[in-house]
Write a protein that holds these residues in place. Structure first.
Motif, PDB file in Angstrom:
ATOM      1  N   LEU A  24       0.884  -1.182   0.269  1.00 20.81           N
ATOM      2  CA  LEU A  24       0.021  -0.184  -0.002  1.00 20.81           C
ATOM      3  C   LEU A  24       0.802   1.310  -0.021  1.00 20.81           C
ATOM      4  CD1 LEU A  24      -2.861   1.137   0.136  1.00 20.81           C
ATOM      5  CD2 LEU A  24      -2.722   0.906   2.612  1.00 20.81           C
ATOM      6  N   ARG A  27       2.017   2.274  -3.360  1.00 19.26           N
ATOM      7  CA  ARG A  27       0.852   2.918  -4.145  1.00 19.26           C
ATOM      8  C   ARG A  27       0.725   4.384  -3.816  1.00 19.26           C
ATOM      9  NH1 ARG A  27      -5.629   1.272  -4.545  1.00 19.26           N
ATOM     10  NH2 ARG A  27      -6.364   3.352  -4.766  1.00 19.26           N
ATOM     11  N   GLN A  30       3.182   6.819  -5.013  1.00 18.02           N
ATOM     12  CA  GLN A  30       3.365   7.158  -6.444  1.00 18.02           C
ATOM     13  C   GLN A  30       2.091   8.153  -6.421  1.00 18.02           C
ATOM     14  OE1 GLN A  30       2.772   3.356  -8.438  1.00 18.02           O
ATOM     15  NE2 GLN A  30       4.503   3.960  -9.803  1.00 18.02           N
ATOM     16  N   GLU A  31       0.914   7.887  -5.834  1.00 16.86           N
ATOM     17  CA  GLU A  31      -0.201   8.861  -5.918  1.00 16.86           C
ATOM     18  C   GLU A  31       0.314  10.315  -5.377  1.00 16.86           C
ATOM     19  OE1 GLU A  31      -3.569   6.586  -4.469  1.00 16.86           O
ATOM     20  OE2 GLU A  31      -4.580   8.162  -5.894  1.00 16.86           O
ATOM     21  N   ASP A  34       2.762  12.319  -7.438  1.00 16.98           N
ATOM     22  CA  ASP A  34       2.237  13.068  -8.445  1.00 16.98           C
ATOM     23  C   ASP A  34       1.476  14.275  -8.038  1.00 16.98           C
ATOM     24  OD1 ASP A  34       0.998  13.330 -11.165  1.00 16.98           O
ATOM     25  OD2 ASP A  34      -0.644  12.476 -10.527  1.00 16.98           O
ATOM     26  N   HIS A  35       0.808  13.974  -6.923  1.00 14.33           N
ATOM     27  CA  HIS A  35      -0.066  15.254  -6.465  1.00 14.33           C
ATOM     28  C   HIS A  35       0.955  16.371  -6.042  1.00 14.33           C
ATOM     29  CE1 HIS A  35      -2.988  17.055  -3.916  1.00 14.33           C
ATOM     30  NE2 HIS A  35      -1.840  17.662  -3.082  1.00 14.33           N
ATOM     31  N   PHE A  58      -0.836  19.428   2.131  1.00 11.17           N
ATOM     32  CA  PHE A  58      -1.174  18.045   2.005  1.00 11.17           C
ATOM     33  C   PHE A  58      -1.208  17.450   3.253  1.00 11.17           C
ATOM     34  CE2 PHE A  58      -0.533  13.413   1.238  1.00 11.17           C
ATOM     35  CZ  PHE A  58      -1.203  13.242  -0.018  1.00 11.17           C
ATOM     36  N   ILE A  64      -1.875  10.946   7.757  1.00 11.09           N
ATOM     37  CA  ILE A  64      -2.165  10.410   6.386  1.00 11.09           C
ATOM     38  C   ILE A  64      -2.207   8.698   6.591  1.00 11.09           C
ATOM     39  CG2 ILE A  64      -1.912   9.894   3.808  1.00 11.09           C
ATOM     40  CD1 ILE A  64      -2.652  13.059   4.974  1.00 11.09           C
ATOM     41  N   GLN A  67      -4.758   7.199   8.749  1.00  7.88           N
ATOM     42  CA  GLN A  67      -6.274   7.386   7.923  1.00  7.88           C
ATOM     43  C   GLN A  67      -6.329   6.057   7.166  1.00  7.88           C
ATOM     44  OE1 GLN A  67      -7.821  11.227   6.708  1.00  7.88           O
ATOM     45  NE2 GLN A  67      -5.969  11.937   7.703  1.00  7.88           N
ATOM     46  N   TYR A  68      -5.267   5.510   6.697  1.00  9.09           N
ATOM     47  CA  TYR A  68      -5.212   4.303   5.895  1.00  9.09           C
ATOM     48  C   TYR A  68      -5.162   3.101   6.683  1.00  9.09           C
ATOM     49  CZ  TYR A  68      -4.112   6.405   1.324  1.00  9.09           C
ATOM     50  OH  TYR A  68      -4.097   7.124  -0.022  1.00  9.09           O
ATOM     51  N   LEU A  71      -8.509   0.491   7.405  1.00 10.26           N
ATOM     52  CA  LEU A  71      -8.913  -0.562   6.256  1.00 10.26           C
ATOM     53  C   LEU A  71      -7.739  -1.503   5.981  1.00 10.26           C
ATOM     54  CD1 LEU A  71     -11.077  -1.028   4.244  1.00 10.26           C
ATOM     55  CD2 LEU A  71      -9.781   0.551   2.561  1.00 10.26           C
ATOM     56  N   ARG A  75      -8.400  -5.224   6.631  1.00 12.45           N
ATOM     57  CA  ARG A  75      -8.340  -6.197   5.610  1.00 12.45           C
ATOM     58  C   ARG A  75      -7.513  -7.566   5.787  1.00 12.45           C
ATOM     59  NH1 ARG A  75      -7.302  -2.831   0.739  1.00 12.45           N
ATOM     60  NH2 ARG A  75      -5.455  -3.157   1.172  1.00 12.45           N
ATOM     61  N   PRO A 149     -12.586   5.986  10.037  1.00 15.50           N
ATOM     62  CA  PRO A 149     -11.742   7.016   9.133  1.00 15.50           C
ATOM     63  C   PRO A 149     -10.513   7.316   9.953  1.00 15.50           C
ATOM     64  CG  PRO A 149     -13.652   8.145  10.101  1.00 15.50           C
ATOM     65  CD  PRO A 149     -13.665   6.711  10.782  1.00 15.50           C
ATOM     66  N   ARG A 150     -10.366   6.671  11.255  1.00 13.45           N
ATOM     67  CA  ARG A 150      -9.063   7.148  11.999  1.00 13.45           C
ATOM     68  C   ARG A 150      -8.658   5.826  12.763  1.00 13.45           C
ATOM     69  NH1 ARG A 150      -6.645  11.675  12.024  1.00 13.45           N
ATOM     70  NH2 ARG A 150      -7.508  13.078  10.400  1.00 13.45           N
TER      71      ARG A 150
END
Lengths: 235, 112
Positions: A24, A27, A30-31, A34-35, A58, A64, A67-68, A71, A75, A149-150
């Protein structure tokens, strides 16, 4: 890889904060790269100051990642729960297959093994039922949790309970597999049947051991990720 | 309060078509008149969460700059979820407007 500078430093920090889920992290980095490059370019230039401003807008890397985390960790815990349920099914089929084979070969336990066999089989049955029940309850519990979400105290408590149930189920399943292995080994050593007769019991034990190994690996990964996230993101 | 509605805001921003994360943020700022001040990074976990929930789909493309870029779009489920949330939100704003005694509401009630 971005050129050395604030963006590269920030992505390095982000990767460290994401140590609970390296695929993760790749990924997301990379995002985010770009941002940040696009945001810096939109400020008119891609100078170090513009990159710094884009990073400030940001947000904090740890924030950040936190927050990921819910999930990702949920999983991984769900995957462990699903493996327990599938492994329970495989163990059941393996045990039934072995018993059917013993019946077909008219291969009963010898008098010497009757007493030991009874005890070990009782342990095996109880451990298997316990593993199945704990695994099913744990999977149902973790699968029905809403993704927070947290990575807060509530989320950590949910993961802790889900993983504790998974650990208990896995321990019970290991006891069942060990009991199966012991009884099968005793049978083969005592009776010394022809190779083709002992092949099916040996294969069925191999299947059980393989499922147990997959389960222990998946659960170990989920545990390590959760502990890593807890120590990184809670400090 | 904004964070509680972040998922709905992201879905709404994507209702005009597929977009990558930075473009979603730009769209939110444009359509809200710059009213929402949120750390931009907050959008990405929301996009990921919505994708895992099946409300968004995504794929990698290569931007003109040569960088890899992930583009998100609403799925059918996402479009339905946005419509449902619009209805809920409309009811909520009507109720709050009534409570706060918005002139329009007061007139409508006295005219009944």
């Amino acid at each position: 890889m971005p050129k050395p500078g604030p963006v590269a430093d920030y992505l390095g920090r982000l990767t460290r904060e994401f140590s609970f889920d390296p695929p993760l992290a790749s990924r997301v980095c990379q995002e985010v790269e770009d941002h940040l490059c696009e945001a810096a370019a939109a400020m008119g230039d891609s100078s170090i100051e513009a990159q710094g401003r884009a990073i400030r807008d940001f947000g904090d890397a740890r924030d950040i990642a936190s927050q990921y985390a819910p999930l990702s960790l949920l999983r991984q815990a769900r995957r462990s729960g699903a493996i327990i349920v599938v492994a329970s099914g495989a163990l059941y089929l393996s045990m039934k297959g072995r018993i059917a084979w013993y019946g077909l070969m008219q291969w009963a336990l010898s008098d010497n093994l009757q007493a030991v066999g009874k005890i070990v089989l009782a342990i095996d049955r109880s451990a298997y039922i316990l593993a199945f029940l704990l695994g099913a309850v744990g999977w149902a519990y973790i699968s029905t949790r809403r993704v927070s979400p947290r990575f807060d105290a509530g989320c950590r408590a949910q993961l802790r309970l889900g993983l504790l149930l998974a650990i208990a189920a896995t321990c019970a399943m290991l006891v069942s597999v060990i009991a199966d292995t012991v009884v099968t080994a005793l049978r083969i050593v005592e009776e010394r049947p022809p190779v083709f007769v002992s092949l099916i019991p040996l294969l069925s034990i191999a299947v059980e051991v393989a499922f147990a190994a997959v389960l222990v690996t998946a659960l170990g990964k989920a545990l390590r990720s959760t502990l890593r996230a807890s120590s990184l993101l809670s400090s | 309060m904004l964070k509680g509605h972040l998922d709905m805001i992201v879905l709404a921003a994507l209702s005009s078509g597929p977009a990558h994360g930075y473009a979603v943020i730009q769209e939110i700022q444009r359509r809200s008149g710059g009213a929402f001040e949120l750390p931009e990074g907050t959008i990405y976990p929301a996009l990921h969460r919505l994708e895992q929930a099946g409300l968004l789909s995504s794929h990698w493309t290569t931007a003109e700059s040569g960088r890899q870029r992930r583009v998100y779009s609403l799925t059918k489920r996402g479009t339905r979820a946005l419509s449902d949330q619009r209805v809920v939100w409309q009811r909520f704003t009507d109720a709050i407007s009534g409570l706060l005694g918005q002139p329009g509401h007061a007139k409508a009630r006295s005219g009944r």
